[in-house]
Design a protein around this motif. Structure first.
Motif, PDB file in Angstrom:
ATOM      1  N   CYS A  37       0.852  -1.187   0.000  1.00 18.87           N
ATOM      2  CA  CYS A  37       0.000   0.000   0.000  1.00 18.87           C
ATOM      3  C   CYS A  37       0.887   1.235   0.000  1.00 18.87           C
ATOM      4  O   CYS A  37       2.088   1.131   0.240  1.00 18.87           O
ATOM      5  CB  CYS A  37      -0.948   0.001   1.209  1.00 18.87           C
ATOM      6  N   PRO A  38       0.308   2.411  -0.231  1.00 20.66           N
ATOM      7  CA  PRO A  38       1.109   3.637  -0.201  1.00 20.66           C
ATOM      8  C   PRO A  38       1.669   3.891   1.202  1.00 20.66           C
ATOM      9  O   PRO A  38       1.071   3.479   2.201  1.00 20.66           O
ATOM     10  CB  PRO A  38       0.114   4.735  -0.579  1.00 20.66           C
ATOM     11  N   ASP A  39       2.802   4.579   1.269  1.00 20.84           N
ATOM     12  CA  ASP A  39       3.391   4.965   2.551  1.00 20.84           C
ATOM     13  C   ASP A  39       2.674   6.174   3.151  1.00 20.84           C
ATOM     14  O   ASP A  39       2.668   6.362   4.365  1.00 20.84           O
ATOM     15  CB  ASP A  39       4.873   5.314   2.387  1.00 20.84           C
ATOM     16  N   THR A  40       2.091   6.995   2.279  1.00 19.64           N
ATOM     17  CA  THR A  40       1.386   8.208   2.697  1.00 19.64           C
ATOM     18  C   THR A  40       0.024   8.226   2.030  1.00 19.64           C
ATOM     19  O   THR A  40      -0.084   7.962   0.824  1.00 19.64           O
ATOM     20  CB  THR A  40       2.178   9.472   2.297  1.00 19.64           C
ATOM     21  N   VAL A  41      -1.019   8.535   2.804  1.00 19.04           N
ATOM     22  CA  VAL A  41      -2.391   8.595   2.290  1.00 19.04           C
ATOM     23  C   VAL A  41      -3.070   9.865   2.791  1.00 19.04           C
ATOM     24  O   VAL A  41      -2.595  10.504   3.728  1.00 19.04           O
ATOM     25  CB  VAL A  41      -3.205   7.344   2.718  1.00 19.04           C
ATOM     26  N   GLU A  42      -4.204  10.198   2.168  1.00 22.40           N
ATOM     27  CA  GLU A  42      -4.985  11.354   2.605  1.00 22.40           C
ATOM     28  C   GLU A  42      -5.948  10.934   3.703  1.00 22.40           C
ATOM     29  O   GLU A  42      -6.512   9.839   3.660  1.00 22.40           O
ATOM     30  CB  GLU A  42      -5.771  11.932   1.432  1.00 22.40           C
ATOM     31  N   ALA A  43      -6.140  11.818   4.672  1.00 24.20           N
ATOM     32  CA  ALA A  43      -7.034  11.539   5.799  1.00 24.20           C
ATOM     33  C   ALA A  43      -8.442  11.210   5.311  1.00 24.20           C
ATOM     34  O   ALA A  43      -8.990  11.903   4.454  1.00 24.20           O
ATOM     35  CB  ALA A  43      -7.073  12.717   6.756  1.00 24.20           C
ATOM     36  N   ASN A  44      -8.992  10.142   5.842  1.00 22.37           N
ATOM     37  CA  ASN A  44     -10.365   9.701   5.606  1.00 22.37           C
ATOM     38  C   ASN A  44     -10.687   9.372   4.148  1.00 22.37           C
ATOM     39  O   ASN A  44     -11.848   9.244   3.785  1.00 22.37           O
ATOM     40  CB  ASN A  44     -11.358  10.729   6.149  1.00 22.37           C
ATOM     41  N   THR A  50      -3.151  -4.413   0.101  1.00 22.40           N
ATOM     42  CA  THR A  50      -3.108  -5.817  -0.299  1.00 22.40           C
ATOM     43  C   THR A  50      -2.155  -6.553   0.627  1.00 22.40           C
ATOM     44  O   THR A  50      -1.056  -6.078   0.898  1.00 22.40           O
ATOM     45  CB  THR A  50      -2.646  -5.967  -1.760  1.00 22.40           C
ATOM     46  N   VAL A  51      -2.604  -7.683   1.131  1.00 23.47           N
ATOM     47  CA  VAL A  51      -1.759  -8.553   1.948  1.00 23.47           C
ATOM     48  C   VAL A  51      -1.532  -9.813   1.136  1.00 23.47           C
ATOM     49  O   VAL A  51      -2.483 -10.500   0.750  1.00 23.47           O
ATOM     50  CB  VAL A  51      -2.418  -8.893   3.301  1.00 23.47           C
ATOM     51  N   ASN A  52      -0.260 -10.076   0.849  1.00 20.02           N
ATOM     52  CA  ASN A  52       0.129 -11.220   0.042  1.00 20.02           C
ATOM     53  C   ASN A  52       0.998 -12.126   0.915  1.00 20.02           C
ATOM     54  O   ASN A  52       2.042 -11.702   1.388  1.00 20.02           O
ATOM     55  CB  ASN A  52       0.891 -10.750  -1.196  1.00 20.02           C
ATOM     56  N   VAL A  53       0.552 -13.355   1.133  1.00 22.64           N
ATOM     57  CA  VAL A  53       1.298 -14.274   1.985  1.00 22.64           C
ATOM     58  C   VAL A  53       2.360 -14.977   1.154  1.00 22.64           C
ATOM     59  O   VAL A  53       2.053 -15.634   0.164  1.00 22.64           O
ATOM     60  CB  VAL A  53       0.366 -15.309   2.652  1.00 22.64           C
ATOM     61  N   GLY A  54       3.598 -14.786   1.566  1.00 22.59           N
ATOM     62  CA  GLY A  54       4.716 -15.413   0.873  1.00 22.59           C
ATOM     63  C   GLY A  54       5.629 -14.391   0.232  1.00 22.59           C
ATOM     64  O   GLY A  54       5.181 -13.422  -0.357  1.00 22.59           O
ATOM     65  N   VAL A  55       6.929 -14.600   0.402  1.00 19.82           N
ATOM     66  CA  VAL A  55       7.945 -13.733  -0.189  1.00 19.82           C
ATOM     67  C   VAL A  55       8.838 -14.617  -1.053  1.00 19.82           C
ATOM     68  O   VAL A  55       9.714 -15.305  -0.553  1.00 19.82           O
ATOM     69  CB  VAL A  55       8.789 -13.033   0.902  1.00 19.82           C
ATOM     70  N   LYS A 122       4.107  -5.491  10.003  1.00 26.38           N
ATOM     71  CA  LYS A 122       3.626  -4.148  10.298  1.00 26.38           C
ATOM     72  C   LYS A 122       4.189  -3.154   9.292  1.00 26.38           C
ATOM     73  O   LYS A 122       5.283  -3.362   8.766  1.00 26.38           O
ATOM     74  CB  LYS A 122       4.035  -3.728  11.705  1.00 26.38           C
ATOM     75  N   LYS A 123       3.429  -2.088   9.049  1.00 24.98           N
ATOM     76  CA  LYS A 123       3.886  -1.016   8.167  1.00 24.98           C
ATOM     77  C   LYS A 123       3.354   0.310   8.664  1.00 24.98           C
ATOM     78  O   LYS A 123       2.151   0.457   8.895  1.00 24.98           O
ATOM     79  CB  LYS A 123       3.416  -1.265   6.729  1.00 24.98           C
ATOM     80  N   ASP A 124       4.242   1.287   8.825  1.00 27.09           N
ATOM     81  CA  ASP A 124       3.851   2.635   9.242  1.00 27.09           C
ATOM     82  C   ASP A 124       3.247   3.364   8.060  1.00 27.09           C
ATOM     83  O   ASP A 124       3.800   3.371   6.957  1.00 27.09           O
ATOM     84  CB  ASP A 124       5.042   3.417   9.766  1.00 27.09           C
ATOM     85  N   ILE A 125       2.094   4.001   8.302  1.00 28.52           N
ATOM     86  CA  ILE A 125       1.397   4.779   7.270  1.00 28.52           C
ATOM     87  C   ILE A 125       1.240   6.214   7.776  1.00 28.52           C
ATOM     88  O   ILE A 125       0.747   6.446   8.885  1.00 28.52           O
ATOM     89  CB  ILE A 125      -0.011   4.200   6.973  1.00 28.52           C
ATOM     90  N   LYS A 126       1.684   7.155   6.952  1.00 33.09           N
ATOM     91  CA  LYS A 126       1.553   8.576   7.293  1.00 33.09           C
ATOM     92  C   LYS A 126       0.264   9.113   6.668  1.00 33.09           C
ATOM     93  O   LYS A 126       0.000   8.875   5.494  1.00 33.09           O
ATOM     94  CB  LYS A 126       2.758   9.357   6.790  1.00 33.09           C
ATOM     95  N   VAL A 127      -0.524   9.818   7.448  1.00 35.98           N
ATOM     96  CA  VAL A 127      -1.762  10.440   6.968  1.00 35.98           C
ATOM     97  C   VAL A 127      -1.545  11.934   6.921  1.00 35.98           C
ATOM     98  O   VAL A 127      -1.077  12.545   7.887  1.00 35.98           O
ATOM     99  CB  VAL A 127      -2.954  10.074   7.882  1.00 35.98           C
ATOM    100  N   LYS A 128      -1.854  12.509   5.739  1.00 39.70           N
ATOM    101  CA  LYS A 128      -1.679  13.968   5.602  1.00 39.70           C
ATOM    102  C   LYS A 128      -3.016  14.666   5.519  1.00 39.70           C
ATOM    103  O   LYS A 128      -4.031  14.094   5.269  1.00 39.70           O
ATOM    104  CB  LYS A 128      -0.834  14.294   4.381  1.00 39.70           C
TER     105      LYS A 128
END
Length: 128
Positions: A37-44, A50-55, A122-128
């Motif tokens: 998913c994007p690292d930064t998204v717009e609020a609301n 997407t969660v993909n099992v397996g690397v 886990k993944k950190d997501i920034k909301v602007k």
């Protein structure tokens, strides 16, 4: 007659993570839920996760060994936002969710393998 694969009991005693993300074992590669998913998204504003099992190694989807469910949540309040159940043989361990966040957070992807327990990323997501 189908050969039954045995579960690994110690993996059911905790949530599992790779010991070294840069040097994963085949078991870890097969069970690691990748968050796409994007690292930064717009609020609301809804966006796709997407969660993909397996690397690099696909997880099997057989009657004796399969991913039971995939979920996405956030660490704040240990909140599960979405979950999808999967069936052996007819499903592929990948799910896309549409979510919206009101503030920056850490997304948590979890999956449950019937033989190897729950795995998390886990993944950190920034909301602007």
């Amino acid at each position: 007659m189908m050969k039954m694969t045995e579960a690994t009991p110690s993996l059911f005693e905790q949530v599992n993570y790779p010991k070294d993300r840069n040097n994963m074992t085949d078991l870890e590669k097969k069970h690691w839920p990748r968050i796409e998913c994007p690292d930064t998204v717009e609020a609301n504003k809804p966006f796709e996760v997407t969660v993909n099992v397996g690397v690099g190694i696909d997880h099997p989807s057989e009657l004796a060994h399969f991913i039971e469910w995939i979920s996405i949540g956030r660490t704040e309040g240990n909140l599960e936002m979405c979950r999808v159940g999967l069936s052996p043989k007819f499903s592929h361990p990948r799910a896309t969710f549409k979510v919206a966040l009101d503030k920056s957070t850490t997304l948590v992807a979890r999956e449950s393998c019937n033989l190897h327990g729950i795995w998390e990323n886990k993944k950190d997501i920034k909301v602007k």
